[in-house]
Design an enzyme around this catalytic site. Structure first.
Site, PDB file in Angstrom:
ATOM      1  N   HIS A 181       0.831  -1.222  -0.076  1.00 12.43           N
ATOM      2  CA  HIS A 181      -0.047  -0.030  -0.028  1.00 12.43           C
ATOM      3  C   HIS A 181       0.647   1.391  -0.084  1.00 12.43           C
ATOM      4  O   HIS A 181       0.567   2.226   0.591  1.00 12.43           O
ATOM      5  CB  HIS A 181      -0.897  -0.064   1.270  1.00 12.43           C
ATOM      6  CG  HIS A 181      -1.980  -1.061   0.930  1.00 12.43           C
ATOM      7  ND1 HIS A 181      -2.586  -1.320  -0.010  1.00 12.43           N
ATOM      8  CD2 HIS A 181      -2.857  -1.482   2.110  1.00 12.43           C
ATOM      9  CE1 HIS A 181      -3.513  -2.405   0.420  1.00 12.43           C
ATOM     10  NE2 HIS A 181      -3.801  -2.530   1.410  1.00 12.43           N
TER      11      HIS A 181
ATOM     12  N   HIS B 170      -9.472   2.629   1.156  1.00 14.53           N
ATOM     13  CA  HIS B 170      -9.425   1.590   2.198  1.00 14.53           C
ATOM     14  C   HIS B 170     -10.480   1.700   3.217  1.00 14.53           C
ATOM     15  O   HIS B 170     -10.009   1.730   4.342  1.00 14.53           O
ATOM     16  CB  HIS B 170      -7.948   1.427   2.721  1.00 14.53           C
ATOM     17  CG  HIS B 170      -7.798  -0.087   3.171  1.00 14.53           C
ATOM     18  ND1 HIS B 170      -8.559  -0.727   3.692  1.00 14.53           N
ATOM     19  CD2 HIS B 170      -6.658  -0.924   3.060  1.00 14.53           C
ATOM     20  CE1 HIS B 170      -7.763  -1.837   4.121  1.00 14.53           C
ATOM     21  NE2 HIS B 170      -6.882  -2.070   3.726  1.00 14.53           N
TER      22      HIS B 170
ATOM     23  N   TYR C 191     -13.528   1.025   5.712  1.00 17.95           N
ATOM     24  CA  TYR C 191     -13.863  -0.191   6.342  1.00 17.95           C
ATOM     25  C   TYR C 191     -15.542   0.215   6.635  1.00 17.95           C
ATOM     26  O   TYR C 191     -15.897   1.038   7.328  1.00 17.95           O
ATOM     27  CB  TYR C 191     -13.300  -0.385   8.014  1.00 17.95           C
ATOM     28  CG  TYR C 191     -12.078  -0.916   7.979  1.00 17.95           C
ATOM     29  CD1 TYR C 191     -11.597  -2.039   8.101  1.00 17.95           C
ATOM     30  CD2 TYR C 191     -10.856  -0.081   7.501  1.00 17.95           C
ATOM     31  CE1 TYR C 191     -10.480  -2.610   8.230  1.00 17.95           C
ATOM     32  CE2 TYR C 191      -9.504  -0.425   7.308  1.00 17.95           C
ATOM     33  CZ  TYR C 191      -9.320  -1.733   7.664  1.00 17.95           C
ATOM     34  OH  TYR C 191      -8.127  -2.266   7.620  1.00 17.95           O
TER      35      TYR C 191
ATOM     36  N   ASP D  61      -9.290 -12.531   2.404  1.00 18.94           N
ATOM     37  CA  ASP D  61      -8.504 -11.201   2.231  1.00 18.94           C
ATOM     38  C   ASP D  61      -7.903 -11.752   0.837  1.00 18.94           C
ATOM     39  O   ASP D  61      -6.670 -12.276   0.547  1.00 18.94           O
ATOM     40  CB  ASP D  61      -7.390 -11.253   3.219  1.00 18.94           C
ATOM     41  CG  ASP D  61      -6.556  -9.885   2.824  1.00 18.94           C
ATOM     42  OD1 ASP D  61      -6.888  -8.957   2.193  1.00 18.94           O
ATOM     43  OD2 ASP D  61      -5.498  -9.688   3.772  1.00 18.94           O
TER      44      ASP D  61
ATOM     45  N   GLN E 116     -10.337  -5.926  -4.095  1.00 18.81           N
ATOM     46  CA  GLN E 116      -9.918  -6.783  -2.785  1.00 18.81           C
ATOM     47  C   GLN E 116     -11.143  -6.923  -1.890  1.00 18.81           C
ATOM     48  O   GLN E 116     -11.809  -5.811  -1.475  1.00 18.81           O
ATOM     49  CB  GLN E 116      -8.775  -5.858  -1.956  1.00 18.81           C
ATOM     50  CG  GLN E 116      -8.122  -6.403  -0.929  1.00 18.81           C
ATOM     51  CD  GLN E 116      -7.053  -7.554  -1.531  1.00 18.81           C
ATOM     52  OE1 GLN E 116      -6.741  -7.640  -2.860  1.00 18.81           O
ATOM     53  NE2 GLN E 116      -6.683  -8.618  -0.661  1.00 18.81           N
TER      54      GLN E 116
ATOM     55  N   GLU F 260     -12.149  -3.056  -2.044  1.00 21.80           N
ATOM     56  CA  GLU F 260     -11.416  -1.951  -2.525  1.00 21.80           C
ATOM     57  C   GLU F 260     -11.138  -2.254  -4.155  1.00 21.80           C
ATOM     58  O   GLU F 260     -10.492  -3.030  -4.399  1.00 21.80           O
ATOM     59  CB  GLU F 260      -9.956  -2.226  -1.778  1.00 21.80           C
ATOM     60  CG  GLU F 260     -10.015  -2.086  -0.413  1.00 21.80           C
ATOM     61  CD  GLU F 260      -8.794  -2.651   0.133  1.00 21.80           C
ATOM     62  OE1 GLU F 260      -7.730  -2.176   0.068  1.00 21.80           O
ATOM     63  OE2 GLU F 260      -9.141  -3.782   1.001  1.00 21.80           O
TER      64      GLU F 260
END
Length: 337
Positions: free
Chosen positions: A106, A176, A178, A240, A276, A308
């Site tokens: 990242h 990113h 959540y 993941d 992702q 993502e």
């Protein structure tokens, strides 16, 4: 500047002012801060009440002092893992910051998440944030000028990314955030139902580096039909993984749909080839406790999910993947909503 006047001063990082901007429609509100161009809050109107559906912190100090890296922020210069934190480009070897096992993740220890963007333009429904990252930052060649525009359109939140470089380099940007569609404080998301339009994923080894194999989805990873996350995780373990989306080569398409028990629904549309999917197994279980307290509550395992949109990870080492290489005169672009 006129841009800053519509943006509230939220504090100061490394001598640079950080602003907080609130975008509004009748259905949706978003608070965005210029540190990392982070989504601090996204409020959805549900039967007359506003529900904040992203994890975030209540103050700038919480981001800079014990905050989680890449927490609702733009991810860059290059999202996801680059194996062994090095790559060759036009015959030249580049060594990157190592921040995830032996790999680079990242954009590194001081990725875009840790940098203060400029608020270039702002209105009630749209904000554009810009960042210049110097040649050599985190080991990457080239000075990169990057921008992200957040725009609300009725019940849609649009993400538009662009970047240009003065030397050949790597660029792949995403966000990113959540998400918990019941509200960030409302407990785990295993009661959400997820559909992802993808028949394959990019396989990883035990260090999470990309192997180049593209196995067909099966078992807990098969999300082509809507699945209760608890069932998928019970069958195959926490997810993941980068999903290889079954979208057109060019153009924008529906990649995923997430539905909570309260019937709040989030669709993810994108022009990117990958998504992702990260089911939040790390929430409340990894890193310092300061990562998982915010906006007046403590978040626990599976307290959120990340979706993502991105290029397939580590494309620089896998020439059959869509390339993250950006050359002078080209513009990197990504549109998701």
């Amino acid at each position: 500047s006129s841009a800053s006047s519509a943006a509230m001063l939220w504090g100061n990082v490394d001598g640079k002012d950080v602003h907080l901007v609130t975008l509004k429609t009748e259905k949706l509100e978003a608070d965005i801060c210029s540190l990392g161009a982070a989504l601090v809050a996204v409020r959805v109107k549900v039967r007359g009440d506003w529900i904040d559906v992203v994890l975030g912190y209540e103050s700038l100090e919480r981001y800079t002092n014990g905050g989680k890296p890449n927490f609702g922020t733009v991810v860059g210069r290059c999202a996801n893992r680059i194996a062994n934190a090095s790559f060759e480009l036009d015959g030249e070897e580049h060594k990157l910051d190592i921040n995830n096992g032996n790999h680079h993740l990242h954009g590194g220890t001081k990725g875009f998440y840790s940098q203060v963007f400029d608020v270039a333009d702002v209105s009630d429904k749209q904000v554009t944030l810009t960042l210049s990252e110097p040649d050599g930052a985190m080991g990457y060649p080239g000075k990169v000028d990057a921008s992200v525009t957040y725009e609300l359109n009725d019940g849609e939140l649009h993400f538009r990314y662009a970047a240009a470089s003065d030397k050949p380099t790597l660029v792949s940007m995403t966000n990113h955030a959540y998400w918990n569609l019941k509200g960030h404080q409302a407990g785990n998301v295993l009661d959400h139902v997820l559909m992802v339009k993808a028949s394959r994923t990019t396989a990883t080894d035990e260090t999470l580096a990309i192997t180049g194999e593209l196995p067909e989805v099966s078992g807990g990873l098969d999300l082509r039909e809507p699945r209760l996350l608890k069932e998928a995780v019970d069958e195959g373990g926490p997810i993941d993984r980068n999903y290889c989306l079954d979208g057109p080569k060019d153009g924008e398409f529906l990649a995923a749909r997430l539905v909570a028990p309260n019937k709040v629904t989030m669709e993810v549309w994108t022009d990117q080839p990958g998504l992702q999917v990260f089911t939040g197994s790390n929430v409340g279980t990894t890193g310092p406790g300061t990562w998982w307290h915010g906006k007046g509550c403590e978040w626990k395992q599976f307290g959120a999910i990340c979706l993502e949109p991105q290029l397939w990870p580590d494309g620089v080492h896998h020439p059959e993947f869509q390339s993250p290489i950006l050359r002078p005169g080209e513009t990197y672009r990504h549109h998701s909503w």
